[in-house]
Design a protein around this motif. Structure first.
Motif, PDB file in Angstrom:
ATOM      1  N   ASP A 194      47.062  42.777  27.182  1.00 22.31           N
ATOM      2  CA  ASP A 194      46.139  43.116  28.259  1.00 22.31           C
ATOM      3  C   ASP A 194      45.760  41.923  29.132  1.00 22.31           C
ATOM      4  N   VAL A 195      46.159  40.719  28.734  1.00 24.03           N
ATOM      5  CA  VAL A 195      45.590  39.523  29.348  1.00 24.03           C
ATOM      6  C   VAL A 195      45.863  39.453  30.848  1.00 24.03           C
ATOM      7  N   VAL A 196      47.058  39.800  31.279  1.00 18.66           N
ATOM      8  CA  VAL A 196      47.383  39.681  32.703  1.00 18.66           C
ATOM      9  C   VAL A 196      46.556  40.662  33.532  1.00 18.66           C
ATOM     10  N   ASP A 197      46.399  41.886  33.027  1.00 14.30           N
ATOM     11  CA  ASP A 197      45.611  42.876  33.753  1.00 14.30           C
ATOM     12  C   ASP A 197      44.148  42.446  33.829  1.00 14.30           C
ATOM     13  N   TYR A 198      43.599  41.938  32.729  1.00 12.83           N
ATOM     14  CA  TYR A 198      42.216  41.462  32.760  1.00 12.83           C
ATOM     15  C   TYR A 198      42.030  40.332  33.770  1.00 12.83           C
ATOM     16  N   VAL A 199      42.889  39.341  33.701  1.00 11.64           N
ATOM     17  CA  VAL A 199      42.731  38.184  34.572  1.00 11.64           C
ATOM     18  C   VAL A 199      42.948  38.567  36.029  1.00 11.64           C
ATOM     19  N   SER A 200      43.942  39.398  36.294  1.00 13.54           N
ATOM     20  CA  SER A 200      44.193  39.824  37.667  1.00 13.54           C
ATOM     21  C   SER A 200      43.054  40.690  38.193  1.00 13.54           C
ATOM     22  N   SER A 201      42.660  41.690  37.412  1.00 10.77           N
ATOM     23  CA  SER A 201      41.623  42.619  37.876  1.00 10.77           C
ATOM     24  C   SER A 201      40.280  41.928  38.036  1.00 10.77           C
ATOM     25  N   ASN A 202      39.920  41.102  37.072  1.00 14.15           N
ATOM     26  CA  ASN A 202      38.566  40.543  37.051  1.00 14.15           C
ATOM     27  C   ASN A 202      38.470  39.193  37.752  1.00 14.15           C
ATOM     28  N   ASP A 203      39.335  38.244  37.393  1.00 17.09           N
ATOM     29  CA  ASP A 203      39.254  36.926  38.018  1.00 17.09           C
ATOM     30  C   ASP A 203      39.734  36.963  39.469  1.00 17.09           C
ATOM     31  N   LEU A 204      40.959  37.455  39.671  1.00 12.25           N
ATOM     32  CA  LEU A 204      41.475  37.515  41.031  1.00 12.25           C
ATOM     33  C   LEU A 204      40.660  38.489  41.876  1.00 12.25           C
ATOM     34  N   GLY A 205      40.250  39.603  41.282  1.00 21.46           N
ATOM     35  CA  GLY A 205      39.434  40.562  42.028  1.00 21.46           C
ATOM     36  C   GLY A 205      38.138  39.950  42.511  1.00 21.46           C
ATOM     37  N   GLU A 259      43.477  42.521  50.331  1.00 19.62           N
ATOM     38  CA  GLU A 259      42.788  41.930  51.480  1.00 19.62           C
ATOM     39  C   GLU A 259      42.647  42.921  52.632  1.00 19.62           C
ATOM     40  N   ASP A 260      43.672  43.754  52.854  1.00 15.60           N
ATOM     41  CA  ASP A 260      43.600  44.709  53.962  1.00 15.60           C
ATOM     42  C   ASP A 260      42.478  45.716  53.740  1.00 15.60           C
ATOM     43  N   VAL A 261      42.313  46.161  52.492  1.00 15.65           N
ATOM     44  CA  VAL A 261      41.233  47.107  52.190  1.00 15.65           C
ATOM     45  C   VAL A 261      39.871  46.440  52.391  1.00 15.65           C
ATOM     46  N   LEU A 262      39.737  45.209  51.923  1.00 11.36           N
ATOM     47  CA  LEU A 262      38.474  44.502  52.110  1.00 11.36           C
ATOM     48  C   LEU A 262      38.166  44.278  53.587  1.00 11.36           C
ATOM     49  N   ASP A 263      39.210  44.083  54.389  1.00  7.17           N
ATOM     50  CA  ASP A 263      38.999  43.956  55.830  1.00  7.17           C
ATOM     51  C   ASP A 263      38.394  45.229  56.422  1.00  7.17           C
ATOM     52  N   GLN A 264      38.679  46.375  55.807  1.00 10.00           N
ATOM     53  CA  GLN A 264      38.134  47.647  56.291  1.00 10.00           C
ATOM     54  C   GLN A 264      36.668  47.825  55.913  1.00 10.00           C
ATOM     55  N   VAL A 265      36.297  47.366  54.704  1.00  8.89           N
ATOM     56  CA  VAL A 265      34.984  47.731  54.168  1.00  8.89           C
ATOM     57  C   VAL A 265      33.938  46.625  54.304  1.00  8.89           C
ATOM     58  N   MET A 266      34.371  45.387  54.547  1.00 11.38           N
ATOM     59  CA  MET A 266      33.429  44.271  54.532  1.00 11.38           C
ATOM     60  C   MET A 266      32.657  44.064  55.835  1.00 11.38           C
ATOM     61  N   ARG A 280      29.738  56.289  51.875  1.00 10.96           N
ATOM     62  CA  ARG A 280      31.104  56.241  52.404  1.00 10.96           C
ATOM     63  C   ARG A 280      32.014  55.783  51.268  1.00 10.96           C
ATOM     64  N   LEU A 281      33.046  56.564  50.971  1.00 14.52           N
ATOM     65  CA  LEU A 281      33.940  56.243  49.864  1.00 14.52           C
ATOM     66  C   LEU A 281      35.299  55.810  50.394  1.00 14.52           C
ATOM     67  N   VAL A 282      35.750  54.648  49.948  1.00 19.42           N
ATOM     68  CA  VAL A 282      37.074  54.132  50.278  1.00 19.42           C
ATOM     69  C   VAL A 282      37.819  53.908  48.970  1.00 19.42           C
ATOM     70  N   ILE A 283      38.995  54.489  48.851  1.00 19.44           N
ATOM     71  CA  ILE A 283      39.817  54.303  47.664  1.00 19.44           C
ATOM     72  C   ILE A 283      40.713  53.096  47.887  1.00 19.44           C
ATOM     73  N   GLY A 284      40.550  52.094  47.051  1.00 23.37           N
ATOM     74  CA  GLY A 284      41.356  50.891  47.216  1.00 23.37           C
ATOM     75  C   GLY A 284      40.973  49.848  46.182  1.00 23.37           C
ATOM     76  N   ASP A 285      41.787  48.820  46.104  1.00 17.77           N
ATOM     77  CA  ASP A 285      41.656  47.777  45.096  1.00 17.77           C
ATOM     78  C   ASP A 285      40.963  46.556  45.696  1.00 17.77           C
ATOM     79  N   VAL A 286      40.071  45.943  44.917  1.00 13.48           N
ATOM     80  CA  VAL A 286      39.353  44.771  45.425  1.00 13.48           C
ATOM     81  C   VAL A 286      40.276  43.573  45.640  1.00 13.48           C
TER      82      VAL A 286
END
Length: 340
Positions: free
Chosen positions: A85-96, A57-64, A48-54
């Motif tokens: 790149d620092v903000v994208d790395y920290v947001s994507s990886n740490d916050l994700g 929260e709404d997407v995670l509510d669908q898949v978790m 099952r494939l869901v396109i969305g960002d980790v």
């Protein structure tokens, strides 16, 4: 089972193997353009494939809901272009990672597998003939300018002998991407302690194989060399080409992820490497030979923050997971080069 980043380079063979083992798999992938420049979702049939960002929260509510195991592969990868790149790395990886772990706690998920990286170590393991195992001193610009690339002992200034790094080595992230991977491991440990769940952080070494990202500043060295040769150019090798790395095939990495997903294990960190030491120059030469292309050009150029040698001992993964890499470099490169 939920696999984040399941449409990516490592995610696709991982999902295929999980499905072959009879698991129900949901893939969550944002199709970020630095990984999927064509915007096309590719994953194994049957998932099952869901396109969305980790981070959503709404997407995670669908898949978790109903998930018993999370395999968290989604990340911004590579060493970056510059500090912008620092903000994208920290947001994507740490916050994700934090968002995934919070949802895993709320949904009583018992086991999480996290994609980490050998970059958490900085330099690898070294021995001094006089002082034994030591952490290397920072490389000096004057030495690098003179073509003396190997690290020295901080006590006697002797050139050090590289060895295999184990999971109990001190962590020394040298760039933003590495820092996010260290933090992700710490978040996973905190989650496991808080919930009583089990978590495995897999420290992937230099992964290569079919489906590697191409022609992007975030690609790995094998992909960069292949792209140069495909364009008729000689691969450019920094320093003297003797930098030691552990190149591990993506199918072996996927097998390690599947083994780790069988939990409960941990919390524990495990190296995932081939067990074979290869130099960067040797990889470039092997690719050039295989493609009948121009031989590598060893430039002597350097980047002050680059790691000289980092190669893995994966014995702990063999003991904990019953896993070992099975693909030799020659067979792995032949497989890589079959890809159009």
């Amino acid at each position: 089972m939920l696999v984040t980043g399941g449409a990516g380079f490592i995610g696709r063979p991982t999902v295929r193997r999980l499905l072959e083992d009879g698991h129900d798999v949901t893939v969550l992938d944002s199709l970020r353009p630095d990984v999927h420049p064509d915007g096309v979702a590719r994953t194994a049939p049957g998932a099952r494939l869901v396109i969305g960002d980790v981070r959503d929260e709404d997407v995670l509510d669908q898949v978790m809901p109903g998930t018993d195991v999370v395999v968290h592969l989604a990340a911004k990868v590579g060493l970056g272009v510059d500090l912008d790149d620092v903000v994208d790395y920290v947001s994507s990886n740490d916050l994700g990672t934090a968002t995934v772990l919070r949802q895993a706690r709320r949904r009583s998920v018992g086991h999480v597998v996290l994609a980490s990286s050998m970059v958490v170590y900085g330099e690898g393991a070294y021995d001094c003939a006089e002082h034994g195992a030591v952490a290397p001193a920072p490389r000096r610009r004057a030495d690098l300018d003179a073509g003396a690339f190997d690290p020295r002992c901080p006590r006697c200034d002797r050139v050090l002998t590289p060895g295999l790094v184990t999971e109990d080595a001190p962590l020394d992230p040298r760039n933003v991407y590495a820092a996010t991977k260290v933090h992700g491991e710490h978040l996973l440990t905190a989650w496991a302690r808080d919930t009583g769940g089990s978590g495995v952080a897999l420290r992937f070494h230099n992964v290569y194989g079919r489906g590697m990202p191409r022609n992007t500043p975030y690609a790995g060295v094998a992909s960069l060399f292949r792209s140069a040769l495909a364009a008729g150019r000689a691969p450019r090798v920094f320093e003297d080409g003797a930098q030691r790395r552990d190149f591990v095939h993506v199918e072996d990495v996927a097998a390690a992820v599947v083994a780790a997903a069988g939990g409960p294990i941990g919390p524990v960190a495990l190296n995932v490497g081939s067990g074979t030491v290869t130099t960067v120059g040797g990889l470039a030469a092997a690719l050039a030979d295989a493609l009948d292309g121009p031989p590598p050009v060893v430039t002597g150029e350097y980047r002050l923050g680059d790691v000289r040698h980092v190669t893995a001992s994966s014995e702990r993964a063999a003991k904990v997971l019953g896993w070992r890499a099975r693909t030799g470099l020659a067979a792995g490169l032949a497989d890589l080069l079959q890809e159009a």
